[in-house]
Design a protein around this motif. Structure first.
Motif, PDB file in Angstrom:
ATOM      1  N   ILE A  78      -9.967   7.210   5.725  1.00  0.00           N
ATOM      2  CA  ILE A  78      -9.920   6.206   4.646  1.00  0.00           C
ATOM      3  C   ILE A  78      -8.484   5.735   4.422  1.00  0.00           C
ATOM      4  O   ILE A  78      -8.212   4.537   4.277  1.00  0.00           O
ATOM      5  CB  ILE A  78     -10.514   6.786   3.347  1.00  0.00           C
ATOM      6  CG1 ILE A  78     -12.015   7.039   3.523  1.00  0.00           C
ATOM      7  CG2 ILE A  78     -10.262   5.860   2.171  1.00  0.00           C
ATOM      8  CD1 ILE A  78     -12.644   7.833   2.394  1.00  0.00           C
ATOM      9  N   ALA A  79      -7.554   6.691   4.404  1.00  0.00           N
ATOM     10  CA  ALA A  79      -6.145   6.347   4.185  1.00  0.00           C
ATOM     11  C   ALA A  79      -5.609   5.484   5.324  1.00  0.00           C
ATOM     12  O   ALA A  79      -4.896   4.493   5.099  1.00  0.00           O
ATOM     13  CB  ALA A  79      -5.317   7.626   4.055  1.00  0.00           C
ATOM     14  N   LYS A 109       1.518   5.117   0.531  1.00  0.00           N
ATOM     15  CA  LYS A 109       0.928   6.182   1.327  1.00  0.00           C
ATOM     16  C   LYS A 109       0.531   7.349   0.433  1.00  0.00           C
ATOM     17  O   LYS A 109       1.228   7.685  -0.526  1.00  0.00           O
ATOM     18  CB  LYS A 109       1.904   6.663   2.405  1.00  0.00           C
ATOM     19  CG  LYS A 109       2.168   5.627   3.482  1.00  0.00           C
ATOM     20  CD  LYS A 109       2.917   6.227   4.651  1.00  0.00           C
ATOM     21  CE  LYS A 109       3.147   5.204   5.739  1.00  0.00           C
ATOM     22  NZ  LYS A 109       3.810   5.780   6.923  1.00  0.00           N
ATOM     23  N   GLU A 110      -0.601   7.954   0.815  1.00  0.00           N
ATOM     24  CA  GLU A 110      -1.073   9.119   0.067  1.00  0.00           C
ATOM     25  C   GLU A 110      -0.177  10.312   0.382  1.00  0.00           C
ATOM     26  O   GLU A 110       0.211  10.541   1.533  1.00  0.00           O
ATOM     27  CB  GLU A 110      -2.512   9.440   0.497  1.00  0.00           C
ATOM     28  CG  GLU A 110      -3.112  10.642  -0.184  1.00  0.00           C
ATOM     29  CD  GLU A 110      -4.509  10.948   0.329  1.00  0.00           C
ATOM     30  OE1 GLU A 110      -5.087  11.936  -0.148  1.00  0.00           O
ATOM     31  OE2 GLU A 110      -5.004  10.216   1.201  1.00  0.00           O
ATOM     32  N   SER A 160      -4.877  -2.222   9.813  1.00  0.00           N
ATOM     33  CA  SER A 160      -6.132  -2.974   9.993  1.00  0.00           C
ATOM     34  C   SER A 160      -6.748  -2.749  11.372  1.00  0.00           C
ATOM     35  O   SER A 160      -7.966  -2.837  11.535  1.00  0.00           O
ATOM     36  CB  SER A 160      -5.883  -4.471   9.772  1.00  0.00           C
ATOM     37  OG  SER A 160      -4.921  -4.964  10.685  1.00  0.00           O
ATOM     38  N   ALA A 185      -8.577   0.400  11.152  1.00  0.00           N
ATOM     39  CA  ALA A 185      -9.758   0.120  10.328  1.00  0.00           C
ATOM     40  C   ALA A 185     -10.857  -0.502  11.172  1.00  0.00           C
ATOM     41  O   ALA A 185     -12.049  -0.194  10.997  1.00  0.00           O
ATOM     42  CB  ALA A 185      -9.392  -0.807   9.176  1.00  0.00           C
ATOM     43  N   LYS A 202      -6.609   1.842   5.292  1.00  0.00           N
ATOM     44  CA  LYS A 202      -5.823   1.051   4.343  1.00  0.00           C
ATOM     45  C   LYS A 202      -4.435   0.724   4.891  1.00  0.00           C
ATOM     46  O   LYS A 202      -3.864  -0.320   4.579  1.00  0.00           O
ATOM     47  CB  LYS A 202      -5.685   1.810   3.022  1.00  0.00           C
ATOM     48  CG  LYS A 202      -6.998   2.006   2.268  1.00  0.00           C
ATOM     49  CD  LYS A 202      -6.782   2.847   1.023  1.00  0.00           C
ATOM     50  CE  LYS A 202      -8.085   3.079   0.267  1.00  0.00           C
ATOM     51  NZ  LYS A 202      -7.884   3.957  -0.923  1.00  0.00           N
ATOM     52  N   ILE A 237       0.847  -1.194   0.000  1.00  0.00           N
ATOM     53  CA  ILE A 237       0.000   0.000   0.000  1.00  0.00           C
ATOM     54  C   ILE A 237       0.877   1.237   0.000  1.00  0.00           C
ATOM     55  O   ILE A 237       1.737   1.411   0.875  1.00  0.00           O
ATOM     56  CB  ILE A 237      -0.919   0.017   1.234  1.00  0.00           C
ATOM     57  CG1 ILE A 237      -1.858  -1.184   1.196  1.00  0.00           C
ATOM     58  CG2 ILE A 237      -1.727   1.299   1.288  1.00  0.00           C
ATOM     59  CD1 ILE A 237      -2.685  -1.353   2.459  1.00  0.00           C
TER      60      ILE A 237
END
Length: 222
Positions: A22-23, A4-5, A29, A32, A26, A2
């Motif tokens: 949201i980021a 990172k943004e 967990s 999340a 991801k 994944i």
């Protein structure tokens, strides 16, 4: 893997909070799971300025409920709550409200710095985090935790993380099923994975911590 943004945010908003959640979901967990079971955390935003900085000082080492009670009593007497009006109160009045001797010293020091022009909280809002931290920590009673909370809640910086916060330490131990409570340095290392949304991660962890408090009066901040 994944990725990172990459974000260039000055201020956290409701819209960017959602993006951050949201980021983080991801990236981690466990975070999340908090989001799935408890929903979005509160924004926990406060207005920048003297009253908020004073309130954060009151929250050092005590429960939020106790600090809020003292702050509310103060606001009922000092109207409006400005540095100039605060300085009118003497020690006896402040102790009656619930101030400790130490916090009288700290809050008077902040009020004096503002009225003398040594500290300009409005100008502080336009400065970078390093400068803000340096300016505030020049004052007695203000350490990294106090600066972190002010940056996170009042100035809405998106990637601030109060690594020494007791609530975050307890929440992380429980969430990550750690054998012992992490040290601030260990928590900081864990939080590296949450960049550039660490202030959002902090809100999620507080959300989780409070949900596990079983209605008891708890100290979220240390």
């Amino acid at each position: 893997m994944i990725l990172k943004e990459t974000v260039e945010l000055k201020l956290l908003t409701q819209e960017s909070l959602t993006r951050g959640l949201i980021a983080l979901a991801k990236l981690d967990s466990d975070l999340a799971h908090i989001l799935e079971t408890l929903g979005n955390p509160p924004m926990w935003e406060r207005e920048a300025g003297f009253p908020t900085l004073l309130r954060i000082i009151l929250e050092q080492q005590v429960s939020l409920a106790a600090a809020r009670a003292v702050f509310n009593r103060l606001c009922g007497i000092v109207i409006p709550l400005t540095p100039e009006n605060f300085l009118i109160l003497d020690d006896v009045q402040l102790k009656t409200i619930g101030f400790s001797r130490q916090k009288i010293l700290y809050c008077r020091g902040i009020a004096d710095a503002i009225t003398s022009g040594q500290l300009d909280l409005t100008k502080l809002e336009t400065m970078d985090e390093t400068t803000i931290r340096s300016e505030l920590k020049r004052l007695k009673g203000i350490g990294d935790w106090t600066v972190d909370i002010y940056l996170l809640m009042a100035l809405q910086h998106p990637d601030v993380f109060p690594k020494g916060d007791l609530g975050l330490l307890i929440a992380t131990q429980k969430l990550k099923k750690l054998a012992a409570r992490p040290t601030p340095a260990e928590l900081e290392a864990i939080a590296e994975n949450w960049r550039p949304w660490r202030a959002v991660a902090a809100r999620l962890l507080w959300h989780y911590y409070l949900s596990n408090a079983n209605g008891k009066s708890v100290t979220v901040y240390q």
